[in-house]
Scaffold this motif. Structure first.
Motif, PDB file in Angstrom:
ATOM      1  N   ARG A  33       0.835  -1.205   0.000  1.00 27.64           N
ATOM      2  CA  ARG A  33       0.000   0.000   0.000  1.00 27.64           C
ATOM      3  C   ARG A  33       0.871   1.257   0.000  1.00 27.64           C
ATOM      4  O   ARG A  33       1.959   1.293   0.590  1.00 27.64           O
ATOM      5  N   HIS A  34       0.380   2.276  -0.685  1.00 25.54           N
ATOM      6  CA  HIS A  34       0.987   3.600  -0.538  1.00 25.54           C
ATOM      7  C   HIS A  34       0.660   4.068   0.876  1.00 25.54           C
ATOM      8  O   HIS A  34      -0.498   3.993   1.300  1.00 25.54           O
ATOM      9  N   THR A  54       4.956  10.869   2.682  1.00 22.48           N
ATOM     10  CA  THR A  54       4.341   9.723   2.018  1.00 22.48           C
ATOM     11  C   THR A  54       5.419   8.848   1.406  1.00 22.48           C
ATOM     12  O   THR A  54       6.518   9.324   1.094  1.00 22.48           O
ATOM     13  N   ILE A  55       5.079   7.577   1.231  1.00 22.55           N
ATOM     14  CA  ILE A  55       5.986   6.651   0.556  1.00 22.55           C
ATOM     15  C   ILE A  55       5.150   5.715  -0.293  1.00 22.55           C
ATOM     16  O   ILE A  55       4.158   5.143   0.176  1.00 22.55           O
ATOM     17  N   THR A  56       5.536   5.556  -1.539  1.00 18.83           N
ATOM     18  CA  THR A  56       4.802   4.668  -2.434  1.00 18.83           C
ATOM     19  C   THR A  56       5.253   3.227  -2.220  1.00 18.83           C
ATOM     20  O   THR A  56       6.205   2.948  -1.497  1.00 18.83           O
ATOM     21  N   THR A  57       4.565   2.321  -2.876  1.00 22.43           N
ATOM     22  CA  THR A  57       4.947   0.914  -2.768  1.00 22.43           C
ATOM     23  C   THR A  57       6.353   0.676  -3.329  1.00 22.43           C
ATOM     24  O   THR A  57       7.045  -0.231  -2.880  1.00 22.43           O
ATOM     25  N   THR A  94       9.140   8.931  -2.352  1.00 21.97           N
ATOM     26  CA  THR A  94       8.730   9.701  -1.182  1.00 21.97           C
ATOM     27  C   THR A  94       8.318  11.120  -1.533  1.00 21.97           C
ATOM     28  O   THR A  94       8.705  11.663  -2.577  1.00 21.97           O
ATOM     29  N   ARG A  99      10.736   2.233   4.370  1.00 19.68           N
ATOM     30  CA  ARG A  99      10.040   0.954   4.550  1.00 19.68           C
ATOM     31  C   ARG A  99      11.002  -0.105   5.048  1.00 19.68           C
ATOM     32  O   ARG A  99      12.188  -0.104   4.703  1.00 19.68           O
ATOM     33  N   THR A 157      -2.861   4.684   5.271  1.00 12.93           N
ATOM     34  CA  THR A 157      -2.681   4.525   3.837  1.00 12.93           C
ATOM     35  C   THR A 157      -2.901   5.855   3.136  1.00 12.93           C
ATOM     36  O   THR A 157      -3.311   6.841   3.735  1.00 12.93           O
ATOM     37  N   ILE A 158      -2.604   5.850   1.844  1.00 16.19           N
ATOM     38  CA  ILE A 158      -2.908   6.986   0.972  1.00 16.19           C
ATOM     39  C   ILE A 158      -3.940   6.512  -0.033  1.00 16.19           C
ATOM     40  O   ILE A 158      -3.626   5.649  -0.862  1.00 16.19           O
TER      41      ILE A 158
END
Length: 115
Positions: A33-34, A51-54, A58, A72, A98-99
């Motif tokens: 999950r983002h 934020t951090i994506t899968t 960032t 992560r 989550t985002i």
């Protein structure tokens, strides 16, 4: 299942803290999950701080850019937030979600920065 943030505390301005976020139950795939770190200061609306994506990309708003680092741990299925050079205005309860965010904000962790 809830997302639980931990690692908060009371520090002086200029010091550092590292927060961690994990799922309280099994089966929630943080790695897939983002994710985002949010905070809510007394009397203010909740705001996004990182934020951090899968894939590990960032984003930081200007208020935290250069001081905060989100990362992560794929082995542990967790995300961390390294906060350096903390300022009194960083005082807040910090949450991970989550985002876009889940309706249940789960357990936050309190960060207090004294001047």
């Amino acid at each position: 299942v809830q997302l639980q943030a931990s690692g908060g505390g009371l520090v002086q301005a200029g010091e550092s803290l590292r927060l961690s976020c994990a799922a309280s139950g099994s089966g929630f795939d943080i790695n897939g999950r983002h994710m985002g770190w949010y905070r809510q200061a007394p009397g203010k609306q909740r705001e996004l701080v990182a934020t951090i994506t899968t894939a590990g990309g960032t984003y930081y708003p200007d208020s935290t850019k250069g001081r905060f680092t989100v990362s992560r741990d794929y082995a542990k299925n967790t995300i961390d937030l390294q906060m350096n050079n903390l300022k009194p205005e960083d005082t807040a309860v910090y949450y991970c979600s989550t985002i876009p965010p889940l309706t249940d904000w789960g357990q936050g962790t309190e960060v207090t920065v004294s001047s």
